[in-house]
Design an enzyme around this catalytic site. Structure first.
Site, PDB file in Angstrom:
ATOM      1  N   ASP A 100     -22.132 -26.675 -24.126  1.00  0.00           N
ATOM      2  CA  ASP A 100     -20.865 -27.237 -24.309  1.00  0.00           C
ATOM      3  C   ASP A 100     -20.722 -27.625 -25.672  1.00  0.00           C
ATOM      4  OD1 ASP A 100     -18.406 -28.816 -24.038  1.00  0.00           O
ATOM      5  OD2 ASP A 100     -18.984 -28.756 -21.749  1.00  0.00           O
ATOM      6  N   SER A 110     -15.209 -26.258 -25.421  1.00  0.00           N
ATOM      7  CA  SER A 110     -15.078 -26.137 -24.081  1.00  0.00           C
ATOM      8  C   SER A 110     -14.100 -25.465 -23.349  1.00  0.00           C
ATOM      9  CB  SER A 110     -15.415 -27.740 -23.652  1.00  0.00           C
ATOM     10  OG  SER A 110     -15.799 -27.733 -22.207  1.00  0.00           O
TER      11      SER A 110
END
Length: 316
Positions: free
Chosen positions: A158, A43
Site C-alpha cells: 500500500d 491505494s
C-alpha cells in the site's frame, strides 16, 4: 458562474472505502468545468484515479460503486492460507482486469502515476508506465491484509505507508496547481472506530465469532442468537476493536505525521477533506453515502477552490 479554462492536477489519496469520496470530487469538478490535467493516486486513490485516466467517467464509476452489494463484495473476498496475508487479492485483480484489460499507463488518455511502498528497501516505488492493473494492485494492497505484489523484483504494498496523498507526484506529472483529496482516517476526530456508529458486516462477523466461540474450541458452537444480539448492540453505536481496527488506527497515526510534512514541503495545493472518518475501511456497501460526501464537501469549499485555481492567472 464558473470561469472557463480552469484546470489542475489531482492527487487522490488512500482510505479504503472512504477513498470513494474521490468519485464525488471528480463529479463536482466535471460539473463545474474544472479540467483535470493529470492524476496521481495512492491505494484506493490509484484505483479511482487509474480508472478515470483510462476514460471512465465519474458518473460511470459512481454507478458501478453503488451497484455493488454485500453479496457481490463477499463473493470476491477470500481468506488466504499462504501465510503472507489474511485475504487474497487474486479475485479483485481479476475483476479489475476484466474492466481494464491490459492497458498500459503510458497509453492512457491523460498523465497518470501511482505510488506503492517497497518493503524490501523501505522506499517509495512510483508507477509511471507499465501494466495499469498491476500498478493499481501494488498501490492498494494493505500489508498483512492482502499479500505484497511482486513487480520488477520488488515486493510492493500500500502506497499509504509512505505517501497517502501524492501531491508531489501530481506536480512531477506537470501540474502547476494540485487538488488533493484526503480520505485518510487520521484527520477526523471521530476516527476511533469503536465509536463509529454503524457496524459493518465484517465487524459483525468478527464480533459474532468471538462471542459465539468464547471458551469453546468448536465452530459448531456458533449461535444464531448471538447474531441477533449483535444487531441490537449496533444501535448503541459502540463495539470493541477488531484486528482491522488495530491495523487501520495504527496506520492512521503514521499517516497523520506524513500528511503534516506534506503540507510543509509540497508547495501550492488545495486539500479537500471530506468528512468520511466515521466510515470503516471495508464499508464499500455505503459507497453512495461516501461519494455524496465527497461531492458535498467540494461544494462547501468551492469559493476557496476557485480562488486557488484562479490565482495563477491573476499573477500573469
Amino acid at each position: 458562474m464558473a470561469r472557463k479554462n480552469r484546470s489542475a492536477g489531482i492527487a487522490l489519496g488512500s482510505g479504503g472505502a472512504r477513498g470513494l469520496c474521490s468519485i464525488g470530487v471528480l463529479l463536482w469538478l466535471k460539473e463545474h468545468d474544472v479540467r483535470v490535467e493529470c492524476v496521481s493516486g495512492s491505494s484506493i486513490g490509484s484505483i479511482v484515479g487509474g480508472a478515470f485516466a483510462a476514460g471512465y467517467t465519474p458518473e460511470y464509476m459512481k454507478e458501478i460503486a453503488t451497484s455493488v452489494g454485500w453479496k457481490d463484495y463477499m463473493s470476491v473476498v477470500r481468506l488466504s492460507f499462504g501465510g503472507k496475508s489474511i485475504l487474497e487479492w487474486k479475485k479483485i485483480e481479476k475483476i479489475l482486469r476484466s474492466d481494464l484489460g491490459d492497458k498500459k499507463i503510458e497509453d492512457l488518455g491523460m498523465p497518470f502515476a501511482c505510488v506503492a511502498s517497497d518493503i524490501d528497501s523501505g522506499r517509495e516505488f512510483v508507477f509511471r508506465e507499465g501494466d495499469l492493473v498491476k500498478a493499481m494492485s501494488a498501490s492498494a494492497c494493505m500489508p498483512g491484509i492482502f499479500p505484497p505484489v511482486k513487480a520488477m523484483g520488488r515486493h510492493l504494498v500500500d502506497g499509504e505507508i509512505l505517501n497517502p496523498v501524492p501531491i508531489d507526484l501530481a506536480k512531477e506529472l506537470g501540474a502547476k496547481r494540485v487538488i488533493g483529496v484526503n480520505a485518510c482516517r487520521s484527520v477526523f476526530p471521530e476516527r476511533m472506530s469503536h465509536n463509529a456508529g454503524r457496524i459493518g458486516l465484517l465487524e459483525k462477523v468478527d464480533d459474532w465469532m468471538r462471542e459465539s466461540v468464547a471458551g469453546k474450541p468448536l465452530l459448531s458452537s456458533i449461535s444464531p442468537g448471538k447474531w441477533k444480539a449483535l444487531v441490537e448492540k449496533e444501535k448503541t453505536g459502540r463495539r470493541r476493536r477488531n484486528i482491522m481496527d488495530v491495523f487501520t488506527d495504527s496506520l492512521a497515526i503514521a499517516t497523520a505525521r506524513i500528511l503534516a510534512l506534506t503540507e510543509l514541503k509540497t508547495g501550492p495545493h488545495f486539500m479537500i477533506n471530506p468528512a468520511v472518518g466515521a466510515f470503516q475501511t471495508f464499508d464499500f456497501d455505503r459507497a453512495g453515502e461516501i461519494i455524496d460526501i465527497g461531492y458535498e464537501e467540494t461544494e462547501k469549499v468551492k469559493d476557496e477552490l476557485f480562488d486557488f485555481l484562479d490565482s495563477r492567472r491573476r499573477r500573469k
